[in-house]
Design a protein around this motif. Structure first.
Motif, PDB file in Angstrom:
ATOM      1  N   TYR A  74       0.923  -1.292   0.190  1.00 48.93           N
ATOM      2  CA  TYR A  74      -0.031  -0.063  -0.031  1.00 48.93           C
ATOM      3  C   TYR A  74       0.802   1.256   0.041  1.00 48.93           C
ATOM      4  O   TYR A  74       2.100   1.029   0.412  1.00 48.93           O
ATOM      5  CB  TYR A  74      -1.044  -0.068   1.376  1.00 48.93           C
ATOM      6  CG  TYR A  74      -0.302  -0.113   2.427  1.00 48.93           C
ATOM      7  CD1 TYR A  74       0.467  -0.943   3.037  1.00 48.93           C
ATOM      8  CD2 TYR A  74      -0.635   1.193   3.547  1.00 48.93           C
ATOM      9  CE1 TYR A  74       1.066  -1.025   4.358  1.00 48.93           C
ATOM     10  CE2 TYR A  74      -0.080   1.211   4.723  1.00 48.93           C
ATOM     11  CZ  TYR A  74       1.054   0.155   5.066  1.00 48.93           C
ATOM     12  OH  TYR A  74       1.321   0.322   6.358  1.00 48.93           O
ATOM     13  N   THR A  75       0.297   2.314  -0.495  1.00 50.12           N
ATOM     14  CA  THR A  75       1.376   3.585  -0.684  1.00 50.12           C
ATOM     15  C   THR A  75       1.579   4.204   0.585  1.00 50.12           C
ATOM     16  O   THR A  75       2.416   5.149   0.741  1.00 50.12           O
ATOM     17  CB  THR A  75       0.655   4.757  -1.686  1.00 50.12           C
ATOM     18  OG1 THR A  75      -0.576   5.166  -1.097  1.00 50.12           O
ATOM     19  CG2 THR A  75       0.402   3.961  -2.764  1.00 50.12           C
ATOM     20  N   ASN A  76       0.909   3.870   1.728  1.00 51.60           N
ATOM     21  CA  ASN A  76       0.990   4.843   2.855  1.00 51.60           C
ATOM     22  C   ASN A  76       2.043   3.747   3.525  1.00 51.60           C
ATOM     23  O   ASN A  76       2.302   3.913   4.876  1.00 51.60           O
ATOM     24  CB  ASN A  76      -0.058   4.692   3.855  1.00 51.60           C
ATOM     25  CG  ASN A  76      -1.065   5.808   3.651  1.00 51.60           C
ATOM     26  OD1 ASN A  76      -0.902   6.990   4.017  1.00 51.60           O
ATOM     27  ND2 ASN A  76      -1.580   5.759   2.316  1.00 51.60           N
ATOM     28  N   CYS A  77       2.887   2.856   3.039  1.00 56.20           N
ATOM     29  CA  CYS A  77       3.775   2.200   3.577  1.00 56.20           C
ATOM     30  C   CYS A  77       5.272   2.829   3.286  1.00 56.20           C
ATOM     31  O   CYS A  77       5.516   3.075   2.395  1.00 56.20           O
ATOM     32  CB  CYS A  77       3.656   0.613   2.730  1.00 56.20           C
ATOM     33  SG  CYS A  77       5.109  -0.468   2.940  1.00 56.20           S
ATOM     34  N   PRO A  78       6.064   2.994   4.265  1.00 58.11           N
ATOM     35  CA  PRO A  78       7.193   3.777   4.149  1.00 58.11           C
ATOM     36  C   PRO A  78       8.630   2.804   3.881  1.00 58.11           C
ATOM     37  O   PRO A  78       9.303   3.434   3.131  1.00 58.11           O
ATOM     38  CB  PRO A  78       7.669   4.379   5.650  1.00 58.11           C
ATOM     39  CG  PRO A  78       7.253   3.290   6.568  1.00 58.11           C
ATOM     40  CD  PRO A  78       5.926   2.601   5.730  1.00 58.11           C
ATOM     41  N   PRO A  82       7.787   0.688  -1.333  1.00 56.14           N
ATOM     42  CA  PRO A  82       8.805   1.345  -1.990  1.00 56.14           C
ATOM     43  C   PRO A  82       9.945   0.681  -2.416  1.00 56.14           C
ATOM     44  O   PRO A  82      10.627   0.648  -3.515  1.00 56.14           O
ATOM     45  CB  PRO A  82       9.128   2.912  -1.453  1.00 56.14           C
ATOM     46  CG  PRO A  82       8.501   2.787  -0.187  1.00 56.14           C
ATOM     47  CD  PRO A  82       7.383   1.679   0.006  1.00 56.14           C
ATOM     48  N   THR A  86      11.337  -0.730  -6.025  1.00 55.69           N
ATOM     49  CA  THR A  86      12.559  -0.499  -6.426  1.00 55.69           C
ATOM     50  C   THR A  86      13.473  -1.585  -6.809  1.00 55.69           C
ATOM     51  O   THR A  86      14.053  -1.578  -7.781  1.00 55.69           O
ATOM     52  CB  THR A  86      13.535   0.385  -5.195  1.00 55.69           C
ATOM     53  OG1 THR A  86      12.717   1.440  -4.990  1.00 55.69           O
ATOM     54  CG2 THR A  86      14.603   0.925  -5.687  1.00 55.69           C
ATOM     55  N   LEU A 118      -4.059   7.659  -7.749  1.00 49.81           N
ATOM     56  CA  LEU A 118      -2.916   7.867  -6.764  1.00 49.81           C
ATOM     57  C   LEU A 118      -1.966   6.533  -7.031  1.00 49.81           C
ATOM     58  O   LEU A 118      -0.687   6.704  -7.136  1.00 49.81           O
ATOM     59  CB  LEU A 118      -3.121   7.337  -5.286  1.00 49.81           C
ATOM     60  CG  LEU A 118      -2.158   7.352  -4.267  1.00 49.81           C
ATOM     61  CD1 LEU A 118      -1.179   8.585  -4.293  1.00 49.81           C
ATOM     62  CD2 LEU A 118      -2.534   7.213  -2.803  1.00 49.81           C
ATOM     63  N   THR A 121       0.113   7.751 -10.114  1.00 47.26           N
ATOM     64  CA  THR A 121       1.118   8.677  -9.778  1.00 47.26           C
ATOM     65  C   THR A 121       2.166   7.998  -9.033  1.00 47.26           C
ATOM     66  O   THR A 121       3.478   8.295  -9.315  1.00 47.26           O
ATOM     67  CB  THR A 121       0.599   9.879  -8.677  1.00 47.26           C
ATOM     68  OG1 THR A 121      -0.716  10.244  -9.534  1.00 47.26           O
ATOM     69  CG2 THR A 121       1.567  10.867  -8.448  1.00 47.26           C
ATOM     70  N   TYR A 122       2.151   7.170  -8.242  1.00 43.76           N
ATOM     71  CA  TYR A 122       3.215   6.481  -7.657  1.00 43.76           C
ATOM     72  C   TYR A 122       3.993   5.659  -8.338  1.00 43.76           C
ATOM     73  O   TYR A 122       5.295   5.756  -8.092  1.00 43.76           O
ATOM     74  CB  TYR A 122       2.132   5.685  -6.543  1.00 43.76           C
ATOM     75  CG  TYR A 122       2.958   4.894  -5.450  1.00 43.76           C
ATOM     76  CD1 TYR A 122       3.210   5.911  -4.101  1.00 43.76           C
ATOM     77  CD2 TYR A 122       3.632   3.762  -5.319  1.00 43.76           C
ATOM     78  CE1 TYR A 122       4.138   5.155  -3.125  1.00 43.76           C
ATOM     79  CE2 TYR A 122       4.314   3.052  -4.328  1.00 43.76           C
ATOM     80  CZ  TYR A 122       4.550   4.279  -2.939  1.00 43.76           C
ATOM     81  OH  TYR A 122       5.242   3.536  -1.923  1.00 43.76           O
ATOM     82  N   GLU A 124       4.979   6.305 -11.337  1.00 45.90           N
ATOM     83  CA  GLU A 124       5.840   7.069 -12.298  1.00 45.90           C
ATOM     84  C   GLU A 124       7.318   7.054 -11.684  1.00 45.90           C
ATOM     85  O   GLU A 124       8.089   7.214 -12.399  1.00 45.90           O
ATOM     86  CB  GLU A 124       5.278   8.584 -12.280  1.00 45.90           C
ATOM     87  CG  GLU A 124       4.130   8.801 -13.150  1.00 45.90           C
ATOM     88  CD  GLU A 124       3.540  10.169 -12.842  1.00 45.90           C
ATOM     89  OE1 GLU A 124       4.409  11.293 -12.606  1.00 45.90           O
ATOM     90  OE2 GLU A 124       2.353  10.515 -13.244  1.00 45.90           O
ATOM     91  N   SER A 125       7.356   6.630 -10.354  1.00 37.58           N
ATOM     92  CA  SER A 125       8.729   6.691 -10.000  1.00 37.58           C
ATOM     93  C   SER A 125       9.352   5.213 -10.127  1.00 37.58           C
ATOM     94  O   SER A 125      10.656   5.144  -9.716  1.00 37.58           O
ATOM     95  CB  SER A 125       8.701   6.901  -8.430  1.00 37.58           C
ATOM     96  OG  SER A 125       8.140   8.114  -8.079  1.00 37.58           O
ATOM     97  N   PHE A 126       8.740   4.219 -10.583  1.00 40.93           N
ATOM     98  CA  PHE A 126       9.228   3.048 -11.127  1.00 40.93           C
ATOM     99  C   PHE A 126       9.224   2.682 -12.725  1.00 40.93           C
ATOM    100  O   PHE A 126       8.640   3.299 -13.479  1.00 40.93           O
ATOM    101  CB  PHE A 126       8.689   2.097  -9.960  1.00 40.93           C
ATOM    102  CG  PHE A 126       8.740   2.662  -8.639  1.00 40.93           C
ATOM    103  CD1 PHE A 126       9.678   2.284  -7.796  1.00 40.93           C
ATOM    104  CD2 PHE A 126       7.570   3.195  -8.200  1.00 40.93           C
ATOM    105  CE1 PHE A 126       9.732   2.699  -6.664  1.00 40.93           C
ATOM    106  CE2 PHE A 126       7.635   3.347  -6.812  1.00 40.93           C
ATOM    107  CZ  PHE A 126       8.593   3.196  -5.937  1.00 40.93           C
TER     108      PHE A 126
END
Ligand SMILES: [Cu+2]
Lengths: 200, 158
Positions: A74-78, A82, A86, A118, A121-122, A124-126
């Motif tokens: 989930y995107t709220n995972c720090p 990610p 990666t 969301l 957007t998220y 786009e970094s991968f």
């Protein structure tokens, strides 16, 4: 032959038969269980209905024909999410042209917050070859169950988190589980598993 | 125990030698070594904050809160991994920094959780914030932003 020697012989044969029986049972057990600890592959995964980051419906059928790496987060995972995205970006690149022969699908366990917009957007970094998926709570619950993923909401209010499984499920072109890639598994081992999925 | 790793002052000095971005922040008996965070994916609502907090004093102190200039929320969290399941939750009642000891905040254990990010964090920038301690009070710190998948502060020689 004396009675004494005869008796010894009988005992020896009995012991031998006993050992052979024990070996036979062990062999039968190890063959029958298909290797204990490894999940029965056909029982993981299966049909699902979700939407991708463009809001388009997707099903398992969209990903058959190529090996597919599924993972959940989930995107709220720090950290784990990610990091895994990666790592998958790095692995696809490291595979060179073979990277195009994979589907990579990130499925959210948090559909309430992770909308297609969301996720788009998220992503786009991968690596652009990675797909993200969300759905209704029922659809997400269903796919979580089919992949035997552990995902549990913790806390209330805006800042809730999820306890969740971090493994990557590597499926072959027919949708059968090949193996799991552990969280932060060393690069070479993860790449070897992905290459194995290509040929299985 | 609230002590994932106890590092000697010598070890810390060695770790930080040759560090281009290394920044230490002092408050009373506390030294906050090399605070860092990670670049975030676009749209990501959260980020983690990391550092090594060293206490050179005779009394324990406690990290009780803080702020991050690019987020609306700040909390102290602990990450645990068991059987491939990652769990994360708040540390209640503050994080003790033992006398003559250190606590490491890193992605796999205790960490600062910045929630409600107001913007994307970009690699190589520096983002300000504060840490609040029971005894040492409020300390201003700057977080060096590493890559998205960074496992430690950049340019710190490990
Ligand atoms: Cu956290």
């Amino acid at each position: 032959m004396t009675v004494q020697a005869n008796r010894l012989q009988v005992i020896a044969v009995t012991v031998l038969v006993g050992i052979l029986c024990a070996i036979g049972v062990l062999l039968w057990q190890s063959m029958g269980s298909g290797g204990r600890g490894s999940p029965q592959t056909s029982l993981i995964g299966g049909e699902f209905t979700l939407v991708n980051q463009d809001g388009k419906p997707i099903t398992q059928a969209d990903f058959l024909g190529k090996p597919t790496a599924y993972f959940f987060g989930y995107t709220n995972c720090p950290d784990a999410c990610p990091t895994t995205l990666t790592d998958m970006t790095d692995r696809l690149k490291a595979l060179g042209p073979d990277g195009d022969k994979f589907n990579v699908v990130f499925i959210t366990v948090d559909p309430a917050r992770d909308t297609p917009q969301l996720l788009k957007t998220y992503l786009e970094s991968f690596d652009p070859r990675i797909t993200a998926a969300t759905g209704t709570p029922a659809e997400i619950a269903d796919v979580i169950k089919k992949f035997r993923v552990y995902a549990k909401k913790v806390g209330d209010g805006d800042n809730y988190t999820f306890d969740h499984s971090t493994a990557v499920y590597l499926m072959d072109a027919r949708g059968e589980l090949v193996t799991l890639i552990d969280y932060q598994e060393p690069r070479d081992e993860a790449l070897a598993k992905m290459r194995r999925a290509l040929t299985s | 125990m609230h002590i994932p790793s106890l590092l000697g002052a010598a070890a810390l000095t060695a770790t930080l030698a040759g560090s281009a971005l290394a920044a230490d922040f002092k408050a009373g008996n506390l030294v906050i070594h090399d605070p860092w965070t990670r670049a975030t994916p676009r749209g990501a609502p959260v980020a983690g904050g990391y550092a090594v907090i060293e206490n050179t004093g005779d009394q324990p102190d406690s990290l009780t809160g803080g702020s991050f200039s690019a987020s609306s929320g700040f909390s102290i969290h602990q990450m645990t991994m068991k059987d491939g399941v990652m769990s994360m939750g708040p540390v209640e009642g503050g994080l003790e920094i033992p006398a003559h000891g250190s606590v490491k905040l890193d992605p796999s254990g205790f960490h600062l959780m910045f929630t409600g990010l107001t913007r994307q964090l970009k690699r190589h920038e520096t983002v300000g914030g504060t840490l609040v301690f029971k005894n040492a009070g409020t300390v201003s710190v700057d977080y060096a932003v590493g890559s998205i998948g960074a496992r430690g502060p950049e340019h710190s020689g490990h």
